[in-house]
Design an enzyme around this catalytic site. Structure first.
Site, PDB file in Angstrom:
ATOM      1  CB  ILE A   1     -24.720  26.770 -11.347  1.00  0.00           C
ATOM      2  CG1 ILE A   1     -25.912  26.014 -10.756  1.00  0.00           C
ATOM      3  CG2 ILE A   1     -25.178  27.759 -12.393  1.00  0.00           C
ATOM      4  CD1 ILE A   1     -26.989  26.936 -10.144  1.00  0.00           C
ATOM      5  CG  ASP A   2     -19.275  26.143  -9.411  1.00  0.00           C
ATOM      6  OD1 ASP A   2     -19.012  25.388 -10.363  1.00  0.00           O
ATOM      7  OD2 ASP A   2     -18.723  27.254  -9.251  1.00  0.00           O
ATOM      8  CE  LYS A   3     -21.834  19.613  -2.164  1.00  0.00           C
ATOM      9  NZ  LYS A   3     -20.835  18.844  -1.390  1.00  0.00           N
TER      10      LYS A   3
ATOM     11  NE  ARG B   1     -16.330  29.297  -6.419  1.00  0.00           N
ATOM     12  CZ  ARG B   1     -16.337  27.997  -6.153  1.00  0.00           C
ATOM     13  NH1 ARG B   1     -16.982  27.160  -6.973  1.00  0.00           N
ATOM     14  NH2 ARG B   1     -15.736  27.527  -5.094  1.00  0.00           N
TER      15      ARG B   1
END
Length: 347
Positions: free
Chosen positions: A154-156, A259
């Site tokens: 998953i993204d930062k 997103r």
């Protein structure tokens, strides 16, 4: 890129050069200086660093070292080579605490905090989840990208649940579930605007944005082939005036999928800087409202996205596993602020 682009890294007499970057120019590429071309592709790059690398002989087009003013043309292969391996390959164990939700002999489930990068990459070579994992666990199996233990990512700035494989068998079994879309992943998101439908499905092929290489986008019609199929199912949880709290379930797992899809349907994630959500996209022009939103941004200084639930079949017992994590404090506070604001508006 700045960490890589050091003129001392390159020695023209070195036999062993390591590929740090490789990009293929599209068929419609307009002739463009290689330094400008690389700036479009590499996060955290500066033109000066790229020019230094070219001067040192580290930038190649079609396997020939070029100067920074060399023009990249359609289908050219652009590489940056150095005499040392990419830093993301030089993994260093770091004693970083892990929030372990579940663990047995073959896997563990961790709750990743917002701000932690999952694996080392350009500009982030320490402090990542993998640095922590290799400190706490020996002999983690590599995935297809040589990343120890990692089944998915998953993204930062997204918080939430990840499953980590501790054995080769678990890695193979879990990776297949994600590939076959049999795993369950649900995210909570705060998005701009009042979503009309209570629930729905967003479909649209996702690929790299042609102009902003740090973003992904949806490709439609004749350009569909430029992206990969992506499906997101959403459901409204709570309407909060100018924003909506939604649940998103992934059928596919493309980079930045939620997103990109939410922006595509006109509901960019709240405070998602990369996709324009850090601007006030809905609401009034009153100064008080602007101050309220900016305070919300301070409380939640990241995109409003949390990987809340995770489900999969256990590789050994074949039991269906299901995990849920609570909404992080920053996101919860932001939701409460919007709740109160909406109530006050209705009074």
């Amino acid at each position: 890129m700045e960490d890589h682009l050091n003129t001392n890294d390159f020695d023209a007499n070195e036999d062993d050069l390591y590929e740090h970057y490789r990009f293929v120019a599209g068929a419609g590429q307009v002739p463009l200086r290689v330094d400008k071309f690389l700036m479009n592709f590499v996060e955290n790059a500066t033109r000066n660093k790229i020019q230094q690398a070219a001067k040192a002989g580290s930038v190649f087009v079609n396997d020939v070292a070029v100067k920074s003013n060399h023009k990249v043309k359609p289908n050219d292969v652009v590489k940056v080579l150095f005499s040392h391996p990419p830093y993301e390959n030089l993994l260093t164990p770091e004693n970083i605490p892990l929030d372990i939700v579940y663990e047995d002999d073959v896997l563990l489930v961790v709750n990743k905090p917002a701000g932690m990068v999952v694996h080392p990459g350009h500009g982030n070579y320490s402090g990542t989840l993998i640095n922590a994992l290799i400190y706490h666990f020996d002999n983690l199996p590599n995935n297809s990208s040589d990343r120890p233990g990692l089944v998915h990512r998953i993204d930062k700035d997204t918080s939430g649940l990840l499953v980590i494989a501790k054995t080769e068998e678990a890695m193979t079994h879990l990776a297949k579930q994600f590939f076959d879309k049999t795993s369950e992943r649900e995210y909570l998101a705060i998005v701009w605007g009042n979503i009309e439908e209570d629930e729905g499905t967003i479909e649209g092929n996702i690929g790299r944005h042609p102009k902003n290489r740090l973003q992904n986008t949806v490709f439609e019609g004749d350009e569909e082939f430029k992206g990969k199929p992506a499906v997101t199912h959403y459901k409204v949880i709570e309407r909060l005036g100018y924003v909506t709290l939604v649940s998103c379930k992934l059928e596919t797992g493309r980079t930045h999928q939620i997103r990109v899809h939410m922006k595509y349907v006109g509901h960019t994630l709240f405070n998602d800087e990369r996709y324009g959500g850090e601007k006030i996209l809905k609401g009034t022009t009153f100064t008080k409202y602007k101050q309220f939103v900016e305070n919300c941004f301070k409380i939640l200084p990241r995109q409003a996205l949390h990987a809340r639930t995770l489900g999969f079949e256990h590789p050994i017992t074949k039991q269906q596993m299901h995990f849920e994590s609570t909404i992080p404090e920053d996101m919860q506070q932001c939701i409460e602020r919007w709740r109160n604001y909406t109530k006050n508006q209705l009074l």
